[in-house]
Structures are given as structure tokens and as C-alpha cells.
Design a protein around this motif. Structure first.
Motif, PDB file in Angstrom:
ATOM      1  N   PRO A 112       0.714  -1.326  -0.074  1.00 31.92           N
ATOM      2  CA  PRO A 112      -0.059   0.123  -0.082  1.00 31.92           C
ATOM      3  C   PRO A 112       0.830   1.419  -0.088  1.00 31.92           C
ATOM      4  CG  PRO A 112      -0.169  -1.058   1.962  1.00 31.92           C
ATOM      5  CD  PRO A 112       0.608  -2.146   1.114  1.00 31.92           C
ATOM      6  N   PHE A 113       2.033   1.133   0.605  1.00 30.32           N
ATOM      7  CA  PHE A 113       3.053   2.433   0.701  1.00 30.32           C
ATOM      8  C   PHE A 113       3.179   2.958  -0.709  1.00 30.32           C
ATOM      9  CE2 PHE A 113       7.273   4.168   0.560  1.00 30.32           C
ATOM     10  CZ  PHE A 113       7.397   4.918   1.901  1.00 30.32           C
ATOM     11  N   LEU A 114       3.687   1.704  -1.727  1.00 31.27           N
ATOM     12  CA  LEU A 114       3.983   2.168  -3.086  1.00 31.27           C
ATOM     13  C   LEU A 114       2.799   2.341  -3.808  1.00 31.27           C
ATOM     14  CD1 LEU A 114       7.081  -0.596  -3.404  1.00 31.27           C
ATOM     15  CD2 LEU A 114       7.107   2.029  -3.403  1.00 31.27           C
ATOM     16  N   ALA A 115       1.672   1.686  -3.547  1.00 31.47           N
ATOM     17  CA  ALA A 115       0.483   2.043  -4.367  1.00 31.47           C
ATOM     18  C   ALA A 115       0.116   3.416  -4.054  1.00 31.47           C
ATOM     19  CB  ALA A 115      -0.680   1.157  -3.864  1.00 31.47           C
ATOM     20  N   PHE A 116      -0.106   3.975  -2.790  1.00 31.69           N
ATOM     21  CA  PHE A 116      -0.400   5.069  -2.639  1.00 31.69           C
ATOM     22  C   PHE A 116       0.800   6.109  -3.412  1.00 31.69           C
ATOM     23  CE2 PHE A 116      -2.570   3.686   1.496  1.00 31.69           C
ATOM     24  CZ  PHE A 116      -3.627   3.653   0.845  1.00 31.69           C
ATOM     25  N   GLN A 117       2.160   5.774  -3.330  1.00 28.79           N
ATOM     26  CA  GLN A 117       2.987   6.540  -3.784  1.00 28.79           C
ATOM     27  C   GLN A 117       2.834   6.739  -5.372  1.00 28.79           C
ATOM     28  OE1 GLN A 117       7.372   5.512  -3.926  1.00 28.79           O
ATOM     29  NE2 GLN A 117       7.370   6.495  -1.926  1.00 28.79           N
ATOM     30  N   CYS A 118       2.705   5.671  -5.964  1.00 27.25           N
ATOM     31  CA  CYS A 118       2.317   5.677  -7.474  1.00 27.25           C
ATOM     32  C   CYS A 118       1.078   6.448  -7.852  1.00 27.25           C
ATOM     33  CB  CYS A 118       2.298   4.153  -7.842  1.00 27.25           C
ATOM     34  SG  CYS A 118       3.568   3.237  -7.927  1.00 27.25           S
ATOM     35  N   ALA A 119       0.231   6.547  -7.033  1.00 28.13           N
ATOM     36  CA  ALA A 119      -0.909   7.469  -7.102  1.00 28.13           C
ATOM     37  C   ALA A 119      -0.703   8.930  -7.332  1.00 28.13           C
ATOM     38  CB  ALA A 119      -1.899   7.249  -6.106  1.00 28.13           C
ATOM     39  N   LEU A 120       0.472   9.483  -6.661  1.00 32.03           N
ATOM     40  CA  LEU A 120       0.945  10.704  -6.749  1.00 32.03           C
ATOM     41  C   LEU A 120       1.693  11.075  -8.261  1.00 32.03           C
ATOM     42  CD1 LEU A 120       3.336  11.033  -3.719  1.00 32.03           C
ATOM     43  CD2 LEU A 120       0.833  11.840  -4.059  1.00 32.03           C
ATOM     44  N   SER A 121       2.095  10.043  -8.853  1.00 28.47           N
ATOM     45  CA  SER A 121       2.610  10.191 -10.264  1.00 28.47           C
ATOM     46  C   SER A 121       1.488  10.093 -11.189  1.00 28.47           C
ATOM     47  CB  SER A 121       3.640   9.103 -10.564  1.00 28.47           C
ATOM     48  OG  SER A 121       4.885   9.212  -9.698  1.00 28.47           O
ATOM     49  N   THR A 122       0.527   9.229 -11.051  1.00 30.96           N
ATOM     50  CA  THR A 122      -0.661   9.215 -11.813  1.00 30.96           C
ATOM     51  C   THR A 122      -1.449  10.149 -11.685  1.00 30.96           C
ATOM     52  OG1 THR A 122      -0.687   6.935 -11.256  1.00 30.96           O
ATOM     53  CG2 THR A 122      -2.828   7.928 -12.264  1.00 30.96           C
ATOM     54  N   GLY A 123      -1.500  10.921 -10.731  1.00 25.85           N
ATOM     55  CA  GLY A 123      -2.538  12.158 -10.502  1.00 25.85           C
ATOM     56  C   GLY A 123      -1.875  13.508 -11.483  1.00 25.85           C
ATOM     57  N   VAL A 124      -0.498  13.483 -11.464  1.00 24.21           N
ATOM     58  CA  VAL A 124       0.204  14.598 -11.966  1.00 24.21           C
ATOM     59  C   VAL A 124       0.080  14.559 -13.307  1.00 24.21           C
ATOM     60  CG1 VAL A 124       2.396  15.799 -12.330  1.00 24.21           C
ATOM     61  CG2 VAL A 124       1.850  15.217  -9.869  1.00 24.21           C
ATOM     62  N   ALA A 125       0.338  13.259 -13.841  1.00 24.18           N
ATOM     63  CA  ALA A 125       0.359  13.025 -15.280  1.00 24.18           C
ATOM     64  C   ALA A 125      -0.975  13.126 -15.758  1.00 24.18           C
ATOM     65  CB  ALA A 125       0.975  11.496 -15.515  1.00 24.18           C
ATOM     66  N   LEU A 126      -2.041  12.811 -15.288  1.00 22.93           N
ATOM     67  CA  LEU A 126      -3.320  12.646 -15.734  1.00 22.93           C
ATOM     68  C   LEU A 126      -3.687  14.477 -15.965  1.00 22.93           C
ATOM     69  CD1 LEU A 126      -5.301   9.843 -14.053  1.00 22.93           C
ATOM     70  CD2 LEU A 126      -4.344   9.983 -16.597  1.00 22.93           C
ATOM     71  N   GLN A 127      -3.473  15.163 -15.060  1.00 27.92           N
ATOM     72  CA  GLN A 127      -3.667  16.301 -15.340  1.00 27.92           C
ATOM     73  C   GLN A 127      -2.858  17.081 -16.389  1.00 27.92           C
ATOM     74  OE1 GLN A 127      -6.067  18.158 -13.533  1.00 27.92           O
ATOM     75  NE2 GLN A 127      -5.669  19.957 -14.667  1.00 27.92           N
ATOM     76  N   SER A 128      -1.810  16.773 -16.500  1.00 24.83           N
ATOM     77  CA  SER A 128      -0.780  17.264 -17.893  1.00 24.83           C
ATOM     78  C   SER A 128      -1.436  16.912 -19.173  1.00 24.83           C
ATOM     79  CB  SER A 128       0.528  16.629 -17.646  1.00 24.83           C
ATOM     80  OG  SER A 128       1.286  17.420 -16.690  1.00 24.83           O
ATOM     81  N   LEU A 129      -2.046  15.577 -19.086  1.00 22.73           N
ATOM     82  CA  LEU A 129      -2.620  15.106 -20.446  1.00 22.73           C
ATOM     83  C   LEU A 129      -4.106  15.675 -20.385  1.00 22.73           C
ATOM     84  CD1 LEU A 129      -1.805  11.205 -19.869  1.00 22.73           C
ATOM     85  CD2 LEU A 129      -0.665  12.817 -21.330  1.00 22.73           C
ATOM     86  N   GLU A 130      -4.697  16.129 -19.596  1.00 21.78           N
ATOM     87  CA  GLU A 130      -5.976  16.768 -19.800  1.00 21.78           C
ATOM     88  C   GLU A 130      -5.697  18.020 -20.370  1.00 21.78           C
ATOM     89  OE1 GLU A 130      -8.284  16.927 -16.196  1.00 21.78           O
ATOM     90  OE2 GLU A 130      -8.646  14.825 -16.056  1.00 21.78           O
ATOM     91  N   GLN A 131      -4.566  18.606 -19.993  1.00 21.96           N
ATOM     92  CA  GLN A 131      -4.174  20.090 -20.291  1.00 21.96           C
ATOM     93  C   GLN A 131      -3.977  19.862 -21.753  1.00 21.96           C
ATOM     94  OE1 GLN A 131      -5.400  21.760 -17.366  1.00 21.96           O
ATOM     95  NE2 GLN A 131      -4.239  23.105 -18.565  1.00 21.96           N
TER      96      GLN A 131
END
Length: 358
Positions: A226-245
Motif C-alpha cells: 500500500p505504501f508504494l501504491a499510494f506513492q504511485c498514485a501521486l505520479s498518476t495524478g500529476v500525469a493525468l492532469q498534464s494530459l488533460e491540459q
């Protein structure tokens, strides 16, 4: 599976994204604001005060949703939710009843403090905290160079400590413990609002009730997925916002649109795979696949943010024109450095890390 933030929270995060990135003036507001919208109870059994009918996957996607607006806020969320998962590993311990209600309500911040331990168990460095037994507990001494979510108004931190002639153990320390000294906030290039500082521990006495886990190695093996899964979610969020832009850009070309859609699919698929592996226990005994996915999702994040930069073009280099684009690029460059770093995971796998090209 997307998680939709409350519009009021989304508006607050939008307004505070740059201030949280560049200063610590609003750092103490983040955890209470997220708690106000019940984000810390996601995936926590209702028996322990969590949100009924929520699950682990919802918690992961909620961190992703916050990271789309502000990595500083999401980073604090990650630390708080990781600490909550530590307590839930053995809910019968007194620490769960003592700390969990205040963590869920945002009255107390929780710091993971285990980056040194993860490096130690990977053979990267020695433990920097030592515990000496006393008549009624332990005396701890050492130094934690980088700990996030340590609010000046009160925090609890998990610490791995070496014991004489015993295996390392996990202890809980409170901000008001005599001998625990929180240093001034680190002068970071970004994430100024994440309450990140060094902690010095000098003759800090704790009772046996503060022993969270007697075997640090077994504990970290359990909490690492879970530590790494929550950590990966950080990267996913930043990336998805960039792609929406990128996809919303008025001068979007076909090549960039295709690349953005492909990256969106890869990110969502990868994160879904991470969640499945955590839920079915696949990463407990065989964590190497999770390590590889963490490396991959950091690479995808860099590729997405560079694609946004390239789509925006020269405007990104005009002062005040594309501040959020540049913030996300900084965030994407920072995320591979979060412990365990991409470099450390790469050493575990003996595979090279390829820098993103967009």
C-alpha cells in the motif's frame, strides 16, 4: 476508476496549488481541509471510524485526484494515509485507539519516517536511529534527515530503530516527546507546503506501548504494497492532469493527441494493475513486479508532463504564463526521488531507468 473530489475542495486546491508549491504559509491547512471532506476514511473499515462502503482502490484514486491539483497536498495525504495503514495492520494495539480518531479527523498528522528503514532492508544504508532498552521501555537516539507531514501543531512519526542483540523494531514518537526535535522546514524547490523537515532524536524515552512492531522487516514487508501504491498514485495524478491540459489545448495536433490518449490508457491500466496486486497479495512475497511498476509510472509521469510542456511551447518560458505547467514538470522530476527512489528500485531489479522523451 476515477474519484471525484468535492467541488469546494477542488476549488480550494486549485487556488492553493502554487502557494503550497512555493511556501509553507498554508501547510497546516492541508490535512484539516482533506479531513473535512472525509478523504482519510476511504478504505478504512467503518468499525474503526472509516467511510462505510469504501475500499482500498477508492483511497488510491482519491490520492490521484488530489495530486491532479497539488502534489504538495497529495504528498501530505499520502503520508497521512500510509500512517493510517500502519495502525490498521494490527488494530488491537493501543496505538490504534489512541491515534486513529485524530488522524481521521485531521487533528493530528502522521509521518511515515521509514525511508531509512526501507533503504536499510534493501542494503543501501545503515539505520540512523538506535533504541536502548530501559526499565520501562526504550531510549531512542538518532536522526531522520527528511520527514514529511510533520506539522508544527502536533504529529506522530513511525521510526525504525536498531536494537542491541535484537532485530530492528518500529516505534512511534510524538512531537511533544522530550528529546524529539523537529528542525525548520527544508528549503525545497517545490512541495514547500508539505511540512517536510529533519528530526533529531536525543535521549527520547518511550514506553512499551509505543512499540508498533517488534520485527521491522516483517512489518515493512506488509506495509510496502500500500505504501508504494499510494506513492504511485501521486505520479498518476500529476500525469493525468498534464494530459488533460494537452487534450484541451486549442492548437492540439493529431500526433500529440494520439500520444496523450495512449499515455492516459497506460497510466490507468498500470495503476489498476497495482491495485489488483495489492488486493490479491501478489506483491507481498514477490515485490519486484511492484518495483518495476513504480519505475514505469514515474517514467510515464515525466513523459506526460514533458508532452504538456512541448504542447504549450515557448509560452512556458514567459514569466507568469504557464506556472502550473512548470510546477507539474518540477513535480514529475521530483517524484522519482521519493524513497524508495527509482534509482534504489532499479538497483534491486538491476535494470536501467530510461528518461522520458515526448
Amino acid at each position: 476508476m476515477a474519484y471525484q473530489l468535492n467541488p469546494e475542495l477542488a476549488q480550494w486546491l486549485t487556488a492553493h496549488a502554487l502557494p503550497l508549491d512555493q511556501s509553507n504559509h498554508h501547510a497546516s491547512l492541508v490535512i484539516p481541509k482533506l479531513a473535512e471532506h472525509h478523504l482519510f476514511g476511504l478504505g478504512v473499515p467503518a468499525t474503526y471510524g472509516g467511510q462505510a462502503h469504501s475500499d482500498f482502490a477508492e483511497a488510491v484514486w482519491a490520492i490521484t485526484a488530489v495530486a491532479k491539483y497539488s502534489l504538495s497536498a497529495a504528498f501530505a495525504y499520502w503520508a497521512q494515509r500510509c500512517f493510517i495503514s500502519y495502525l490498521l495492520l494490527d488494530p488491537s494495539r493501543p496505538a490504534t485507539a489512541q491515534y486513529l480518531p485524530e488522524l481521521l479527523s485531521g487533528q493530528l498528522t502522521g509521518a511515515t519516517g521509514l525511508s531509512n528503514a526501507i533503504k536499510f532492508l534493501s542494503g543501501v544504508e545503515d539505520l540512523q536511529v538506535h533504541a536502548t532498552p530501559t526499565a520501562d521501555g526504550w531510549e531512542l537516539n538518532g536522526f531522520l534527515p527528511w520527514v514529511s507531514n510533520v506539522d508544527n501543531d502536533g504529529f506522530v512519526v513511525a521510526v525504525a530503530a536498531q536494537r542491541p542483540q535484537q532485530a530492528p523494531a518500529i516505534f512511534l514518537l510524538q512531537s511533544d516527546d522530550k528529546g524529539l526535535h523537529r528542525q525548520t522546514d527544508l528549503d525545497l524547490h517545490c512541495l514547500q507546503g508539505s511540512n517536510t523537515a529533519s528530526i533529531r532524536i536525543q535521549s527520547c524515552h518511550v514506553g512499551t506501548d509505543r512499540l508498533l512492531a517488534d520485527q521491522a522487516a516483517e512489518f515493512i514487508q506488509q506495509v510496502r504494497p500500500p505504501f508504494l501504491a499510494f506513492q504511485c498514485a501521486l505520479s498518476t495524478g500529476v500525469a493525468l492532469q498534464s494530459l488533460e491540459q494537452v487534450l484541451a489545448h486549442p492548437r492540439l495536433n493529431t500526433a500529440h493527441a494520439t500520444q496523450a490518449q495512449d499515455l492516459q490508457h497506460k497510466l490507468v491500466t498500470t495503476q489498476s494493475h497495482i491495485i489488483t496486486g495489492c488486493l490479491n497479495g501478489a506483491f507481498l512475497q514477490q515485490p519486484t513486479e511492484l518495483f518495476a511498476l513504480r519505475i514505469e509510472i514515474a517514467r510515464l509521469c515525466q513523459e506526460a508532463c514533458l508532452l504538456e510542456l512541448y504542447t504549450e511551447g515557448g509560452a512556458s518560458y514567459l514569466q507568469g504564463k504557464r506556472e502550473h505547467t512548470l510546477r507539474r514538470v518540477r513535480e514529475a522530476l521530483f517524484l522519482p526521488l521519493v524513497s524508495p527512489t527509482v534509482q534504489q528500485l532499479r538497483q534491486q531489479l538491476q535494470t536501467p531507468f530510461t528518461f522520458a522523451t515526448a
